[in-house]
Motif scaffolding. Structure first.
Motif, PDB file in Angstrom:
ATOM      1  N   SER A  38       0.819  -1.218   0.000  1.00 21.59           N
ATOM      2  CA  SER A  38       0.000   0.000   0.000  1.00 21.59           C
ATOM      3  C   SER A  38       0.853   1.270   0.000  1.00 21.59           C
ATOM      4  CB  SER A  38      -0.959  -0.004   1.195  1.00 21.59           C
ATOM      5  OG  SER A  38      -0.239   0.069   2.393  1.00 21.59           O
ATOM      6  N   PHE A  39       2.162   1.131   0.166  1.00 21.11           N
ATOM      7  CA  PHE A  39       3.064   2.286   0.160  1.00 21.11           C
ATOM      8  C   PHE A  39       3.943   2.330  -1.086  1.00 21.11           C
ATOM      9  CE2 PHE A  39       2.104   1.531   4.629  1.00 21.11           C
ATOM     10  CZ  PHE A  39       1.687   2.789   5.014  1.00 21.11           C
ATOM     11  N   LYS A  40       3.668   1.444  -2.033  1.00 17.55           N
ATOM     12  CA  LYS A  40       4.448   1.404  -3.272  1.00 17.55           C
ATOM     13  C   LYS A  40       4.003   2.560  -4.161  1.00 17.55           C
ATOM     14  CE  LYS A  40       5.879  -1.655  -6.947  1.00 17.55           C
ATOM     15  NZ  LYS A  40       5.744  -2.950  -7.568  1.00 17.55           N
ATOM     16  N   VAL A  41       4.951   3.442  -4.483  1.00 22.86           N
ATOM     17  CA  VAL A  41       4.627   4.639  -5.278  1.00 22.86           C
ATOM     18  C   VAL A  41       5.156   4.548  -6.706  1.00 22.86           C
ATOM     19  CG1 VAL A  41       4.413   6.187  -3.295  1.00 22.86           C
ATOM     20  CG2 VAL A  41       6.651   5.846  -4.364  1.00 22.86           C
ATOM     21  N   ALA A  42       6.073   3.634  -6.951  1.00 26.02           N
ATOM     22  CA  ALA A  42       6.652   3.424  -8.273  1.00 26.02           C
ATOM     23  C   ALA A  42       7.280   2.038  -8.267  1.00 26.02           C
ATOM     24  CB  ALA A  42       7.711   4.490  -8.578  1.00 26.02           C
ATOM     25  N   ASP A  43       7.687   1.573  -9.440  1.00 30.82           N
ATOM     26  CA  ASP A  43       8.390   0.287  -9.473  1.00 30.82           C
ATOM     27  C   ASP A  43       9.557   0.333  -8.499  1.00 30.82           C
ATOM     28  OD1 ASP A  43       6.796  -0.873 -11.421  1.00 30.82           O
ATOM     29  OD2 ASP A  43       8.090  -0.233 -13.070  1.00 30.82           O
ATOM     30  N   GLN A  44       9.604  -0.650  -7.639  1.00 37.10           N
ATOM     31  CA  GLN A  44      10.701  -0.844  -6.686  1.00 37.10           C
ATOM     32  C   GLN A  44      10.814   0.238  -5.623  1.00 37.10           C
ATOM     33  OE1 GLN A  44      10.537  -3.866  -8.574  1.00 37.10           O
ATOM     34  NE2 GLN A  44      12.076  -3.963  -7.012  1.00 37.10           N
ATOM     35  N   VAL A  45       9.850   1.128  -5.473  1.00 41.05           N
ATOM     36  CA  VAL A  45       9.941   2.207  -4.480  1.00 41.05           C
ATOM     37  C   VAL A  45       8.793   2.106  -3.476  1.00 41.05           C
ATOM     38  CG1 VAL A  45       9.988   4.704  -4.072  1.00 41.05           C
ATOM     39  CG2 VAL A  45      11.080   3.750  -6.111  1.00 41.05           C
ATOM     40  N   ILE A  46       9.171   2.101  -2.207  1.00 42.61           N
ATOM     41  CA  ILE A  46       8.209   2.127  -1.104  1.00 42.61           C
ATOM     42  C   ILE A  46       8.410   3.456  -0.394  1.00 42.61           C
ATOM     43  CG2 ILE A  46       7.528   1.070   1.080  1.00 42.61           C
ATOM     44  CD1 ILE A  46       8.815  -1.554  -0.135  1.00 42.61           C
TER      45      ILE A  46
ATOM     46  N   LEU B 205      14.319   2.047  -1.886  1.00 44.40           N
ATOM     47  CA  LEU B 205      14.474   1.538  -3.241  1.00 44.40           C
ATOM     48  C   LEU B 205      14.901   0.076  -3.153  1.00 44.40           C
ATOM     49  CD1 LEU B 205      14.620   2.028  -6.336  1.00 44.40           C
ATOM     50  CD2 LEU B 205      17.015   2.698  -5.978  1.00 44.40           C
ATOM     51  N   ILE B 206      14.053  -0.814  -3.630  1.00 42.09           N
ATOM     52  CA  ILE B 206      14.372  -2.239  -3.619  1.00 42.09           C
ATOM     53  C   ILE B 206      15.241  -2.528  -4.841  1.00 42.09           C
ATOM     54  CG2 ILE B 206      13.445  -4.584  -3.719  1.00 42.09           C
ATOM     55  CD1 ILE B 206      10.974  -3.524  -2.240  1.00 42.09           C
ATOM     56  N   ALA B 207      16.518  -2.778  -4.593  1.00 46.13           N
ATOM     57  CA  ALA B 207      17.505  -2.920  -5.660  1.00 46.13           C
ATOM     58  C   ALA B 207      17.714  -4.361  -6.117  1.00 46.13           C
ATOM     59  CB  ALA B 207      18.843  -2.340  -5.212  1.00 46.13           C
ATOM     60  N   THR B 208      17.342  -5.308  -5.276  1.00 47.44           N
ATOM     61  CA  THR B 208      17.523  -6.725  -5.610  1.00 47.44           C
ATOM     62  C   THR B 208      16.559  -7.557  -4.786  1.00 47.44           C
ATOM     63  OG1 THR B 208      19.100  -8.557  -5.737  1.00 47.44           O
ATOM     64  CG2 THR B 208      19.385  -7.013  -3.910  1.00 47.44           C
ATOM     65  N   HIS B 209      16.307  -8.759  -5.259  1.00 42.47           N
ATOM     66  CA  HIS B 209      15.489  -9.710  -4.513  1.00 42.47           C
ATOM     67  C   HIS B 209      16.352 -10.846  -3.973  1.00 42.47           C
ATOM     68  CE1 HIS B 209      11.520  -8.562  -6.754  1.00 42.47           C
ATOM     69  NE2 HIS B 209      11.926  -7.635  -5.920  1.00 42.47           N
ATOM     70  N   HIS B 210      17.650 -10.631  -3.911  1.00 39.39           N
ATOM     71  CA  HIS B 210      18.557 -11.677  -3.442  1.00 39.39           C
ATOM     72  C   HIS B 210      19.375 -11.186  -2.258  1.00 39.39           C
ATOM     73  CE1 HIS B 210      17.361 -14.259  -6.668  1.00 39.39           C
ATOM     74  NE2 HIS B 210      17.409 -13.212  -7.455  1.00 39.39           N
TER      75      HIS B 210
ATOM     76  N   LYS C 291      14.874 -17.962  -7.485  1.00 37.00           N
ATOM     77  CA  LYS C 291      15.629 -17.808  -8.737  1.00 37.00           C
ATOM     78  C   LYS C 291      14.848 -17.010  -9.773  1.00 37.00           C
ATOM     79  CE  LYS C 291      18.356 -21.937  -8.149  1.00 37.00           C
ATOM     80  NZ  LYS C 291      18.602 -23.301  -8.505  1.00 37.00           N
ATOM     81  N   GLU C 292      13.542 -17.255  -9.836  1.00 36.89           N
ATOM     82  CA  GLU C 292      12.727 -16.577 -10.839  1.00 36.89           C
ATOM     83  C   GLU C 292      12.372 -15.140 -10.442  1.00 36.89           C
ATOM     84  OE1 GLU C 292      10.094 -18.799  -8.003  1.00 36.89           O
ATOM     85  OE2 GLU C 292      11.856 -19.345  -9.141  1.00 36.89           O
ATOM     86  N   SER C 293      12.708 -14.753  -9.232  1.00 34.94           N
ATOM     87  CA  SER C 293      12.368 -13.420  -8.739  1.00 34.94           C
ATOM     88  C   SER C 293      13.535 -12.471  -8.984  1.00 34.94           C
ATOM     89  CB  SER C 293      12.044 -13.493  -7.246  1.00 34.94           C
ATOM     90  OG  SER C 293      11.620 -12.246  -6.778  1.00 34.94           O
ATOM     91  N   LYS C 294      13.525 -11.870 -10.147  1.00 36.02           N
ATOM     92  CA  LYS C 294      14.609 -10.972 -10.530  1.00 36.02           C
ATOM     93  C   LYS C 294      14.006  -9.624 -10.903  1.00 36.02           C
ATOM     94  CE  LYS C 294      18.607 -10.728 -13.488  1.00 36.02           C
ATOM     95  NZ  LYS C 294      19.398 -11.311 -14.531  1.00 36.02           N
TER      96      LYS C 294
ATOM     97  N   GLY D 135      16.359  -4.453  -0.226  1.00 36.02           N
ATOM     98  CA  GLY D 135      16.029  -5.574  -1.094  1.00 36.02           C
ATOM     99  C   GLY D 135      15.235  -6.613  -0.335  1.00 36.02           C
ATOM    100  N   GLY D 136      15.733  -7.736  -0.490  1.00 40.80           N
ATOM    101  CA  GLY D 136      17.010  -8.380  -0.517  1.00 40.80           C
ATOM    102  C   GLY D 136      18.105  -7.507   0.121  1.00 40.80           C
ATOM    103  N   ASP D 137      19.303  -7.911  -0.195  1.00 36.85           N
ATOM    104  CA  ASP D 137      20.483  -7.222   0.326  1.00 36.85           C
ATOM    105  C   ASP D 137      21.238  -6.584  -0.835  1.00 36.85           C
ATOM    106  OD1 ASP D 137      23.028  -6.514   1.373  1.00 36.85           O
ATOM    107  OD2 ASP D 137      22.898  -8.106   2.868  1.00 36.85           O
ATOM    108  N   PRO D 138      21.293  -5.246  -0.870  1.00 38.38           N
ATOM    109  CA  PRO D 138      21.977  -4.580  -1.984  1.00 38.38           C
ATOM    110  C   PRO D 138      23.424  -5.022  -2.165  1.00 38.38           C
ATOM    111  CG  PRO D 138      20.765  -2.994  -0.671  1.00 38.38           C
ATOM    112  CD  PRO D 138      20.718  -4.300   0.073  1.00 38.38           C
ATOM    113  N   LEU D 139      24.084  -5.423  -1.084  1.00 38.38           N
ATOM    114  CA  LEU D 139      25.475  -5.857  -1.226  1.00 38.38           C
ATOM    115  C   LEU D 139      25.585  -7.271  -1.792  1.00 38.38           C
ATOM    116  CD1 LEU D 139      27.304  -4.261   1.828  1.00 38.38           C
ATOM    117  CD2 LEU D 139      26.989  -3.402  -0.489  1.00 38.38           C
ATOM    118  N   ALA D 140      24.444  -7.902  -2.102  1.00 39.16           N
ATOM    119  CA  ALA D 140      24.447  -9.166  -2.838  1.00 39.16           C
ATOM    120  C   ALA D 140      24.568  -8.908  -4.339  1.00 39.16           C
ATOM    121  CB  ALA D 140      23.180  -9.966  -2.536  1.00 39.16           C
ATOM    122  N   LEU D 141      24.342  -7.667  -4.736  1.00 36.77           N
ATOM    123  CA  LEU D 141      24.513  -7.302  -6.143  1.00 36.77           C
ATOM    124  C   LEU D 141      25.991  -7.324  -6.515  1.00 36.77           C
ATOM    125  CD1 LEU D 141      22.150  -4.191  -6.475  1.00 36.77           C
ATOM    126  CD2 LEU D 141      21.870  -6.398  -7.629  1.00 36.77           C
TER     127      LEU D 141
END
Length: 193
Positions: A74-82, A91-96, A113-116, A142-148
């Motif tokens: 309910s707080f999502k304002v754009a793709d990947q942004v809460i 900013l959700i940068a990764t799902h890993h 794996k399919e969640s990219k 994310g996930g964890d941005p340092l997993a990128l």
């Protein structure tokens, strides 16, 4: 002790391997080598290790607690942004992640794996932050941005750093406690600031 991390986790918890496998088939399981080594040599307590080990009690259904328990949708304002607050966004940068926590409140999409995240979805999120001058603070999560990999993370951080209205960029990560060698990225980036 077994080299297989799932067998190792079962041994630590004293539960049948089949139970651990069943949990891991529903919710991602991952332990870093650093944590596994510390658990094996006894320098990491079992109480602390439980936050990463697949426990058969996770199979007990608790419908309200599994998908979006923090109501982030309910707080999502754009793709990947809460955005819960007027002057800051996540900013959700990764799902890993580097490890998967059993208490993760994003377990409905983190770690599969399919969640990219598609490049255009992340681009849309960054563009939203660029075009929203009320945002003074961004949490990279994310996930964890340092997993990128660095080839993705460094350009993202450089781009966020170039946004004039952003005064604070925070990185939500467990890397220092679960994979400390990942800290070298921090030495390269933040010591230059």
């Amino acid at each position: 002790m077994s080299n297989n991390r799932l067998e190792f986790a079962s041994e630590l918890l004293g539960q049948p391997l089949a139970a651990s496998e069943q949990v891991a088939s529903l919710f991602p399981f991952k332990l870093s080598r650093f944590l596994t080594d510390r658990m094996r040599d006894g320098t990491y307590s079992l109480a602390a290790a439980r936050q990463y080990l697949p426990d058969a009690r996770e199979l007990i259904e608790a419908p309200a607690s599994i998908f979006d328990p923090c109501n982030e949708g309910s707080f999502k304002v754009a793709d990947q942004v809460i955005q819960r607050y007027e002057n800051r966004a996540a900013l959700i940068a990764t799902h890993h992640c580097l490890v998967y926590c059993r208490f993760c409140f994003r377990r409905d999409f983190v770690g599969y794996k399919e969640s990219k995240i598609a490049n255009d979805a992340l681009e849309s999120g960054v563009r939203y932050i660029e075009e929203s001058p009320a945002n003074r603070d961004v949490l990279l999560t994310g996930g964890d941005p340092l997993a990128l990999p660095n080839r993705q993370l460094i350009p993202l951080l450089q781009r966020l750093s170039a946004i004039p209205h952003l005064k604070v960029i925070r990185v939500h990560s467990r890397a220092l406690s679960v994979q400390p060698d990942r800290k070298r990225l921090g030495d390269a980036l933040w010591l230059r600031a």
